[in-house]
Design a protein around this motif. Sequence first.
Motif, PDB file in Angstrom:
ATOM      1  N   GLU A 747       0.846  -1.189   0.000  1.00 26.22           N
ATOM      2  CA  GLU A 747       0.000   0.000   0.000  1.00 26.22           C
ATOM      3  C   GLU A 747       0.882   1.240   0.000  1.00 26.22           C
ATOM      4  OE1 GLU A 747      -3.139   0.747  -0.218  1.00 26.22           O
ATOM      5  OE2 GLU A 747      -3.928  -1.306  -0.303  1.00 26.22           O
ATOM      6  N   ILE A 748       0.432   2.262  -0.693  1.00 27.62           N
ATOM      7  CA  ILE A 748       1.307   3.400  -0.941  1.00 27.62           C
ATOM      8  C   ILE A 748       1.676   4.142   0.348  1.00 27.62           C
ATOM      9  CG2 ILE A 748      -0.510   5.122  -1.379  1.00 27.62           C
ATOM     10  CD1 ILE A 748       1.341   5.930  -3.849  1.00 27.62           C
ATOM     11  N   ASP A 884      -2.769   1.663  -4.372  1.00 30.27           N
ATOM     12  CA  ASP A 884      -3.452   2.819  -3.794  1.00 30.27           C
ATOM     13  C   ASP A 884      -4.954   2.532  -3.817  1.00 30.27           C
ATOM     14  OD1 ASP A 884      -4.251   5.214  -2.812  1.00 30.27           O
ATOM     15  OD2 ASP A 884      -3.414   6.448  -4.416  1.00 30.27           O
ATOM     16  N   CYS A 889      -0.368   2.160  -8.603  1.00 31.44           N
ATOM     17  CA  CYS A 889       0.378   3.331  -9.075  1.00 31.44           C
ATOM     18  C   CYS A 889       1.777   2.885  -9.486  1.00 31.44           C
ATOM     19  CB  CYS A 889       0.520   4.377  -7.968  1.00 31.44           C
ATOM     20  SG  CYS A 889      -1.012   5.020  -7.328  1.00 31.44           S
TER      21      CYS A 889
END
Length: 974
Positions: A747-748, A884, A889
């Motif tokens: 996860e970003i 994201d 991304c």
Amino acid sequence: WKWSSDGGRTLTRDYIHSVKFEATTMAIKIEVETVLERNNEDGDGDDDGIDQPPCLWTPIRCGWKWSSDGGATTDPSNTIWLQCQSFPAEPGATTYPHLAEDPEVLIEPKSTIEAQGGRPIVYDFGVDILGRLVIECNVGGQNRSISPKLFVGESIAEAMDPSYQEQSTELVLLESNNNSTQQSQTTIRVEKWISAHLVAFQFACVIVPDSISVSLSCRATFHPAQYKGAFACSNDKLTKIWMHSAYTLRACLHDFILDGIKRDRLPWAGDLAISLLSNAFTFADADIIEKSLTVLGRAGIAEKDINSFVDYSIWWIICNDLYQLYFGDMTFLRREWPRIRQAVVCLLARCDVTGLLVVKKDKDMVFIDWVEIEKFTALQILWWWALGCSASIARRIGSDECVKEWSIRQVKVGERLRALCWDDIAGLWIAAPDCPGDYSRHANVLAAVAGLNKEHELDKIARALGESEHEMADVKTPYMKIFECLALTRLDHAPLGLEEMTRYWGGMLDAGASTFWEAYNPNDSDESYTAFYERPYGKSLCHAWSSGPCCYIPETIFGVKPLSDRWETWVCRPKLPLHLKWACIAVPTPQGCIEIELSAKLAKISIPQNSKMELNGDIYAGPQQLSLSLQQATVIDEKIVKELSRPYRGWHYYREHVIPAKPNIKEYENVEMTDVPTVYQLPGVANRNTWYMSFIGFDGSGYQSFVAESRDLVKWTNKRLAFGYGEEGEFDYGGRVLGAYLYEDYEIKAPRVLKRRDGKFWGLYGAYRKRGSYEIDPGYEGVCCSDDGLIWRRAADKYILSVHDDGCKEWERGSIYQPWLVQDGDKFYNFYNAKKMPEWKEQLGLATSTDLLCWDRYKDNPVLRVRSGGFDSDFVADAKVFRDRDHWCMFYFGVGYGKAHIMMAFSKDLHHWNADPNPIYKAGQHPDGLDKQHAHKISLVYNSANETFYMYFCAVGEAGRGIGLITSKKLAQD
């Protein structure tokens, strides 16, 4: 579906309402046959968030049972609530409904916290409950009463603090018995004490003389409600959030829906807006909603607002409309119509000539949320919403005159409100007419939920709520937070709302919550989370308005909500988030149970009789079972790409290289260029505030990888070798380039924590066979591992990708360059860049593996290609991929117009990508020329402590080739 009385597994597809439920499993037990094996293969009931409900207690002595009609009794064959469903009708009877109490369940502590010597000092009942504690004291031969002292709390600290007790813990003697033992012929006296009043608690502390043995139990009181709704998904935390939310509401169901079981134990009209909706998706208990609305509106508002707040008078009207939509009780509506009409008339009389409500500051109180802000616009938006609800109620009754008048009033209020409080340039609602630039989060949230804005205005509001582009006061309670998350869903930014909901309610779970709290601030310390009203334990830790995830999750993931009263028509817009592999729900409605199972490509929907479902413009009449494909467009369109890249613009510069071109590393002083930064952390609490950066150093001959460490993400120290040259003759003799690690979470905003696999840390690396110059072709890729995450070694003798492979295609025959490693499920993805000669075009390819050692190229490589005439016309290289919410991304560098720039692309499936043609950061933007020539090869880290992204990159310019830094927020610089 099937409820399970013993926590066991079942394959039946029937949602059977005749099954009896043990009180030990008050939370839902739902099973979906398509996911049983994945969910819990061993069926052992481990605490994975699905097998164990939040209120699993020790066996109950009285044998109390749930039953098919919501009843409970000590007799398993009896399905009637003996204490509250049978009342004498003859004159002179003394047992009337208003005198009856909810049934009691005898509950024992789940565990004890013991002092030295083994004596229990705190009893933990596992979850917040409301009841009377029973203390059984073995007094021995003493003739006098021992008078135990009781202290309770929703937290351990409260239970152990006799100086601050929020509730009366007075005890009364219940019984005193003398028991004789046959062996010793001695008499042992046993005393039973009971709480004089109902107390809300999870923890209890009893003080008696050391010679006295004590046992403790609770006669917990519960409203006769049955769990009829259910939710589970592949994410344990999300499932737990739903289950704990459902129990939080369940604990607050009594004669009415109470705000909290500790305080205030009262029905509140604003709170009801959330608890009504949550109830509709969990218990479908119309009776308790009817009672709550009745008691709240019984006095009218001619003399005093409901609950003393103007907005709560408004909420009462809105709740009456919602009650009809979700439950459809026309008998109640006809009875209450005169009071509803009177309330609307009273509120209209308090309006100015333009239709806006006038609030007298010396008399009227407005709540909205526990926050000190200007609330004018938020209140007027609620009023606009209520006028629409009033017209809707009048339409049901058949009062055409009221429908016409109130509809006209709503239009005028909307027009006036827009003229005074809408900032057309910013696309946001301001807090009040005299507050230009003071944008109100609460007003924008309520406008989105109520549907006040026009279609073209929604996106700006969503961005403002999600990106903090404008300074707006945060919401302060789970009550308003769920409205904020719901607003994002209705603004078509559901992934952002789901992420925020999971973070917020998950934060309470991580802090040890068994039920959800009246207020929550993620930044509160462990010592202050119980404080409220300037009292150390004033906060309610079991509050009905915090049950919002029960209604939020169905709308956000499944897109389920009624379109007409009693769910006669309803809509379904299923959209499974990227991080979920499956999700299932049961929604109880007056027409029957809606059941939905979602996987990545398929939706199975059960439509009950006498209802119609609308899905993508098609109408499906029940009863029927549907299986529908959820295939979606594989490529994200350009308009969405623009919006997705927007949050990653507007960077702030750090003035100098954080790793200079010549870093002066001991024994490696000849390094003259640095490149390829990659920041990570090691697992464990002790490493929480330490970051490591691997980077390469070029010494004029080849590449070696080094590591540095930092406590603030700016100053990097203790630079040393991490992965040196390979042996002569090997594919990595000319250099080893670290930078593609296996992380715990992609996860970003997740910490970049390395993941152990088979006891080791793993990574992929770029390599060169020859020394003597910069990037001597051809390049290779290898796999490496580490015991400590700092010193790395080769994990396989042979390279994993090269130009010599049988599957190597023309676009990549020039050289293989740097990898990037992603794990999604059981599969590993390697995004690598390669070049075609003699034109020297670099593009990005994809290979996959199940073991990190053997890799297969994707058949449609390259997955991201150069585009003529733009910022990535020559190179598309060095991918860094993160998830994201519902998409992926990719940060990469493009070369065009003679420079390298940082750019982004987006994907739903890791295979099909669409890139924004404009860089998120152009070379040459640094004011001191640090990246005058190139800005490329990034490493992105999110620091939750200051909510800031740190982007490290190879900055080539006036100071040579070194590691630069830009941040999403401005940093203080020495």
